[in-house]
Design an enzyme around this catalytic site. Structure first.
Site, PDB file in Angstrom:
ATOM      1  N   ASP A  70       4.075   6.945   0.067  1.00  0.00           N
ATOM      2  CA  ASP A  70       4.511   5.669   0.647  1.00  0.00           C
ATOM      3  C   ASP A  70       3.343   4.699   0.719  1.00  0.00           C
ATOM      4  O   ASP A  70       2.201   5.117   0.912  1.00  0.00           O
ATOM      5  CB  ASP A  70       5.026   5.871   2.078  1.00  0.00           C
ATOM      6  CG  ASP A  70       6.368   6.570   2.110  1.00  0.00           C
ATOM      7  OD1 ASP A  70       6.944   6.788   1.029  1.00  0.00           O
ATOM      8  OD2 ASP A  70       6.834   6.904   3.216  1.00  0.00           O
ATOM      9  N   CYS A 105       6.040   8.473   9.592  1.00  0.00           N
ATOM     10  CA  CYS A 105       6.379   7.101   9.185  1.00  0.00           C
ATOM     11  C   CYS A 105       6.009   6.119  10.288  1.00  0.00           C
ATOM     12  O   CYS A 105       5.524   5.018  10.010  1.00  0.00           O
ATOM     13  CB  CYS A 105       7.871   6.981   8.889  1.00  0.00           C
ATOM     14  SG  CYS A 105       8.408   8.000   7.510  1.00  0.00           S
ATOM     15  N   CYS A 118       3.892  11.563   1.032  1.00  0.00           N
ATOM     16  CA  CYS A 118       5.172  11.029   0.558  1.00  0.00           C
ATOM     17  C   CYS A 118       4.992  10.060  -0.591  1.00  0.00           C
ATOM     18  O   CYS A 118       5.956   9.726  -1.273  1.00  0.00           O
ATOM     19  CB  CYS A 118       5.898  10.277   1.665  1.00  0.00           C
ATOM     20  SG  CYS A 118       6.030  11.154   3.197  1.00  0.00           S
ATOM     21  N   CYS A 168      10.324   5.517   2.097  1.00  0.00           N
ATOM     22  CA  CYS A 168      11.629   5.984   2.557  1.00  0.00           C
ATOM     23  C   CYS A 168      12.200   5.029   3.611  1.00  0.00           C
ATOM     24  O   CYS A 168      11.521   4.114   4.093  1.00  0.00           O
ATOM     25  CB  CYS A 168      11.521   7.388   3.117  1.00  0.00           C
ATOM     26  SG  CYS A 168      10.619   7.443   4.668  1.00  0.00           S
TER      27      CYS A 168
END
Lengths: 152, 208
Positions: free
Chosen positions: A61, A128, A59, A85
């Site tokens: 992240d 996540c 992602c 996100c």
């Protein structure tokens, strides 16, 4: 305030996702996303501070989680900064809330599944919560390494 | 609808004759639109070599040409099967085009073809690099609406992207997939930073 300005930046794609019926976020995610707890930084050079920095390359992240531990091994402060996100922000926000006040042994037992369950994360967002678990572990480990070194 | 759907050994579903994979990828010589071969890659359908460096202009021209030939308007008088196949071909071509157009998605797709994709569970990123990404994100937050500061971040980030693209190109050429993967991970982060800057600019414009 810089933190809030930054949040506004990521809010736009979040709203876009939120508007799509396929990617509805649970209210617990939205709450942590809109009112993230413990955003910020601790002094990473402080002997009592452990820093965990982890990333999810799929992602793009990045998540930083820091703990401040007192002489009894209790986490007296926890801060995070996440660029990613909504679910990643919510996961790290929840993680800092949970570990605050716990001793490091208890904190290291927090599982990504607990975070995912509390936030009702959909399967595509499970990674996540894994990132948040990794961040806790990395922060605690950093504190341990730092203190063993300093003790010896 | 019968007919083989693998790329080798294809037969036209309508007339039954073997179709040439080069000239008859989309249409049989009998004029009928063909089934999308199940094993066809995006590179094959867009007539590109399976490499990182492709001619993007040729890609765009071919895409435009094919979309014209497969446009639904051309199939309004045709059979339901043909209409459906043209739709499927058209959707596949769009997906192929969009994947190959941008270097990031093209590189990620190449990793998939090499059976070494970037998995969601993958968390293997160089900590020093993560620190750098963190700091750039903080710089953007700190810059707020200071256009000069934002442009400075953007310029540095663009330079990093260009350097990264060169590395990716070289590593793919050397068939060094693990290194290509490492650089693609960096490209993903740099691209996210670029997206974020554009988002900041948009928010600033909205306010004026």
């Amino acid at each position: 305030m810089a933190v809030f300005r930054n949040l506004r930046i990521v809010l736009v794609p979040f709203e876009r996702q939120f508007a799509a019926p396929v990617a509805l976020y649970h209210k617990n995610v939205i709450d942590h996303y809109e009112n993230p707890r413990n955003v910020g930084s601790l002094d990473k050079n402080d002997k009592n501070v452990g820093t965990g920095l982890v990333g999810a390359p799929a992602c793009g992240d990045v998540m930083k989680l820091q703990v401040k531990v007192d002489e009894n091994g209790k986490i007296i402060e926890a801060k995070f900064k996440t660029f990613g996100c909504g679910s990643a922000i919510a996961s790290s926000s929840l993680a800092t809330e949970w570990i605050k006040g716990k001793d490091i042994g208890e904190a290291s037992k927090i599982k990504n599944t607990d975070i995912a369950k509390e936030l009702s994360l959909p399967p595509v967002k499970l990674h996540c919560s894994m990132l948040a678990e990794d961040a806790i572990k990395a922060a605690l480990n950093d504190w341990k390494v730092k203190n063993n070194k300093n003790d010896g | 609808m019968s007919g083989s759907s693998a790329l080798a050994d294809r037969k036209c579903w309508k007339c039954g004759t073997a179709t040439n994979t080069e000239q008859e990828l989309f249409f049989c010589n009998c004029g009928v639109v063909q089934i999308v071969p199940s094993d066809m890659t995006f590179f094959q359908v867009m007539k590109c070599n399976e490499t990182f460096n492709i001619d993007v202009q040729l890609l765009s021209e071919l895409h435009k040409d094919l979309q014209r030939k497969l446009h639904p308007d051309r199939y309004s008088q045709k059979s339901k099967e043909e209409r459906l196949l043209a739709e499927q071909q058209s959707a596949f071509i769009n997906k192929a085009y969009n994947t190959l157009l941008k270097p990031l998605s093209r590189g990620l797709y190449l990793l998939e073809l090499h059976n070494d994709p970037i998995e969601e569970s993958n968390s293997d990123v160089d900590p020093e690099f993560l620190m750098e990404v963190m700091e750039v994100n903080e710089d953007i937050a700190e810059a707020s609406t200071d256009m000069d500061a934002l442009l400075k971040v953007e310029n540095i980030n663009s330079a990093k992207i260009n350097l990264c693209l060169k590395e990716i190109s070289k590593t793919f050429k050397d068939n060094d997939i693990p290194s290509a993967k490492r650089h693609l991970i960096k490209l993903k982060y740099f691209t996210n930073i670029d997206d974020k800057l554009k988002e900041v600019y948009r928010t600033m414009m909205d306010k004026h």
